[in-house]
Each structure stands twice: as structure tokens, then as C-alpha cells.
Design an enzyme around this catalytic site. Structure first.
Site, PDB file in Angstrom:
ATOM      1  CB  CYS A 265       4.987   5.287   5.411  1.00  0.00           C
ATOM      2  SG  CYS A 265       3.336   4.648   5.674  1.00  0.00           S
ATOM      3  CD  GLN A 269       8.659   7.965   0.786  1.00  0.00           C
ATOM      4  OE1 GLN A 269       9.383   8.801   1.332  1.00  0.00           O
ATOM      5  NE2 GLN A 269       7.346   8.089   0.742  1.00  0.00           N
ATOM      6  CG  HIS A 355       0.162   4.528   7.892  1.00  0.00           C
ATOM      7  ND1 HIS A 355       0.895   4.874   9.001  1.00  0.00           N
ATOM      8  CD2 HIS A 355       0.408   5.494   6.976  1.00  0.00           C
ATOM      9  CE1 HIS A 355       1.537   6.001   8.781  1.00  0.00           C
ATOM     10  NE2 HIS A 355       1.256   6.398   7.547  1.00  0.00           N
ATOM     11  CD  GLU A 357      -0.205   2.319  11.282  1.00  0.00           C
ATOM     12  OE1 GLU A 357      -0.644   3.448  11.021  1.00  0.00           O
ATOM     13  OE2 GLU A 357       0.608   1.713  10.549  1.00  0.00           O
TER      14      GLU A 357
END
Length: 381
Positions: A265, A269, A355, A357
């Protein structure tokens, strides 16, 4: 049912005002008062508790596209951080009564307890379509005694800070380092830079025999290497990556050392910027747990969990040369061709924009933690 923090028997009126002047009227949900933030929408049909407690939503007012929210209540096991981070919450049809064996209180009660101002009973489909057409924008929610006239409300919304240019990761990160021990036999040590980390992320690594040292966003390279890491992880987080000068410098220090590196995420970047790519703000972003992403190495399509309003500007059609060797785009969003992952070809480093997870799901991308483990195994060998 009452949602007033002042104990009123009748739910107060509420109004939502967008910075372009569009107004939606409903009733208060959660705390009564006023709040400001960036209006974004999340397409998940479940997992609202994980969404609310995701630090990446700091200073954002989240519009839920699923119409019925709150039916499983709130429990004490599923929060992803120490508190609710959303600036405001917008739902169409909140559940009158939760029904789940783990529920401890209603969502309405939890929002009120944590002072989160929300609004219910509005046409969230119309609001979502408006945001898709016009883009994410500043918004205010007002209720109770804070209910101003529309003109005054609009003026106050337009005075609120924008998300572009916001430096927020240090506001949500831990102030003190802590350790999540490995489950079973310890195999590796990872230094995880907390830019807004979710609780499930170090847990997923711990399940693979990794002892995770979670470090503040202000950590230095010396702090990282003081724990003798086998790998370094950069987490998700809020804000504009163009403001993240310290994390970018920190990641470059890790790349210089050649330590296995994994970013997700905001971390994706940050890697993009560390490699020399630019970033840009998406029109309305990707948020929810049903975003299709293709792993370009295998051709496999994964359904993934997202929460980002910015993206990396890297070429999809070629391998790029960077100060740290060659890099390619490893994953791409099938909805709009946004870069969803970077893979270095000459150093042990990679990242994804989503994500893995995946609390509250889906789990298609869990293999990425195994890929990180393989990088550390290869480096050790």
C-alpha cells in the site's frame, strides 16, 4: 433507538455537504456533532469493523456502498488498531439490532463511544455515483446543535484541508517500538516500519516463524539494523506519498544495503518514489475487499483488499532502469490498469499496492508473505 450523545429520545437530523455544493439529508448515526474529511467510498459488503480501525482511513469520511451495515455488531477481537480512525461514517440502512455470537455492542454505540460523527438514511448509491463522476472531495457531516445552514456548512467544508499534500503517517504510527513474537520456532527477524500498520499484518508474518519488530515511522536506518533484521517491511498508511520524505530516504538506505524488502500500500508508493517514479492522486481511489488484480508473472487473477487514493506512475510495458537496478510492474488492477505492484530484478525487493493480510478477507494474496520469506531464505543461503 437513540444515537444522540445527549441522551435524546429522538434521533437528531443530520446533513452531509460536499465541497461542490451537493447536499444529502439524513439522521445522526454514532456521535452527534460535526466532522470534516475526504469523502471516499468502500465497496466491501462485510468487514466494516476492520475498515473503521484501519489507520489508512485517517481523515477520511467513509461511505459504505453496501446498504445494510452493523448487522454483526462490534466485537473485541477484530479491530485492526487501537481505535477507530475514520473521520466520519456514512451508511444507508443501519441494523436496528446486531445478531452475532461475538457481538459486544452495536456499531452505533461504538461510533458514539469513540466520538465518530456519522449520518444514516441517505441515498448512498447516489452519493457513490456522484463521487465516481466528480472524484473524491472534501466533505462535512453536521448534526444536532452543530447543524448550520447549507451555505455556512459549505463554506466550512471548503476551509478544511485537502488530502493532497497531507503528511499523516506519523500521526497514526506507534510512538514506541514493540515486538510481535514468532509463532512456533523463530526462523527470521523482520523490522516493520509502521506507517499505519494493521494488527493482522505482523500476525501473518508471525504465523510464518517471523519475529516482527514494529518500529515508529520516525525510525532511522540505525534503528532498523539494531534489531539485526533478515528483512524489512514498509506498511500501509494514510496521506500523500509526495510528502513522505523520511520514509523514502529510509527505504533507499535499505535498498543500498540489499536487505530483503517488502512494502504494501503506502509502502508500495514509497518504493516507487525511492526508485525514482512519481505518484499521483486517483480520481476516487480503490477501497473495499473485491478489487481484481493480475499477477503478471503467473497470469493469475486475485480478488484483493484495497484502501488507497494514490498510485505509482510507472510504465506497464517495459522494464525500467533505476539507481538500484532493473524494476518491472509485477501486478496491475484489471479495472483501470493502475500499478498494483513493483518487483526489482537485481535486488531482493518487491511491493504491492493492496493488503495481503486481508482482514476481513479475501485471502488470495496471502502467498506474498511466503514470497517475502523465500527472499529472506535466499539471502541467508
Amino acid at each position: 433507538m437513540t444515537t444522540s450523545t445527549q441522551g435524546r429520545q429522538q434521533t437528531p437530523a443530520a446533513v452531509l455537504v460536499l465541497e461542490d455544493g451537493r447536499v444529502f439529508r439524513g439522521r445522526a448515526y454514532g456521535a452527534v456533532g460535526e466532522t470534516f474529511g475526504e469523502a471516499v467510498f468502500s465497496t466491501g459488503m462485510t468487514g466494516y469493523q476492520e475498515t473503521l480501525t484501519d489507520p489508512s482511513y485517517h481523515r477520511q469520511v467513509v461511505v459504505m456502498t453496501a446498504p445494510h451495515i452493523g448487522n454483526t455488531g462490534v466485537n473485541d477481537e477484530d479491530p485492526e488498531s487501537r481505535r477507530v480512525w475514520v473521520a466520519g461514517y456514512v451508511v444507508r440502512d443501519p441494523a436496528r439490532r446486531p445478531s452475532n455470537w461475538r457481538s459486544r455492542r452495536t456499531l452505533d454505540e461504538e461510533l458514539e463511544r469513540q466520538g465518530v460523527v456519522g449520518i444514516a438514511g441517505i441515498d448512498t448509491r447516489a452519493l457513490t455515483r456522484h463521487l465516481r463522476e466528480r472524484g473524491a472531495m472534501r466533505v462535512g457531516i453536521f448534526s444536532g446543535e452543530s447543524l448550520p445552514g447549507d451555505a455556512e456548512a459549505l463554506e466550512r467544508v471548503r476551509q478544511a484541508p485537502e488530502m493532497k499534500g497531507a503528511d499523516l503517517s506519523a500521526e497514526v504510527a506507534t510512538e514506541q517500538a514493540y515486538v510481535v513474537p514468532a509463532v512456533g520456532t523463530k526462523k527470521f527477524t523482520v523490522a516493520a516500519i509502521d506507517l499505519g500498520i494493521k494488527g493482522m499484518t505482523p500476525h501473518r508474518m508471525a504465523e510464518r516463524g517471523i519475529e516482527v519488530h514494529v518500529l515508529p515511522a520516525t525510525a532511522t536506518a540505525e534503528d532498523i539494523y539494531a534489531v539485526s533484521p533478515d528483512g524489512v517491511f514498509f506498511s500501509n498508511g494514510p496521506g500523500d506519498p509526495q510528502t513522505a520524505e523520511h520514509p523514502v530516504a529510509l527505504m533507499r538506505a535499505v535498498l543500498e544495503r540489499g536487505t530483503p524488502l517488502f512494502g504494501i500500500c503506502f509502502g508500495n508508493q514509497i518504493l516507487g518514489r525511492a526508485l525514482g517514479f512519481g505518484t499521483y492522486k486517483l480520481k476516487y481511489g480503490h477501497r473495499g475487499i473485491n478489487q481484481p488484480v493480475q499477477d503478471r508473472a503467473t497470469g493469475k487473477v486475485e480478488v484483493t483488499a484495497h484502501n488507497h487514493g494514490f498510485a505509482v506512475d510507472a510504465p506497464l510495458d517495459k522494464v525500467s532502469e533505476t539507481p538500484y537496478g532493473r524494476v518491472e510492474v509485477s501486478h496491475v488492477c484489471l479495472n483501470d490498469n493502475v500499478v498494483e505492484g513493483l518487483q526489482l530484478l537485481d535486488r531482493p525487493a518487491f511491493s504491492v499496492q493492496y493488503h495481503p493480510e486481508a482482514a476481513a478477507g479475501p485471502h488470495d494474496a496471502a502467498y506474498l508473505f511466503d514470497r517475502f520469506t523465500s527472499l529472506m531464505e535466499g539471502q541467508r543461503a
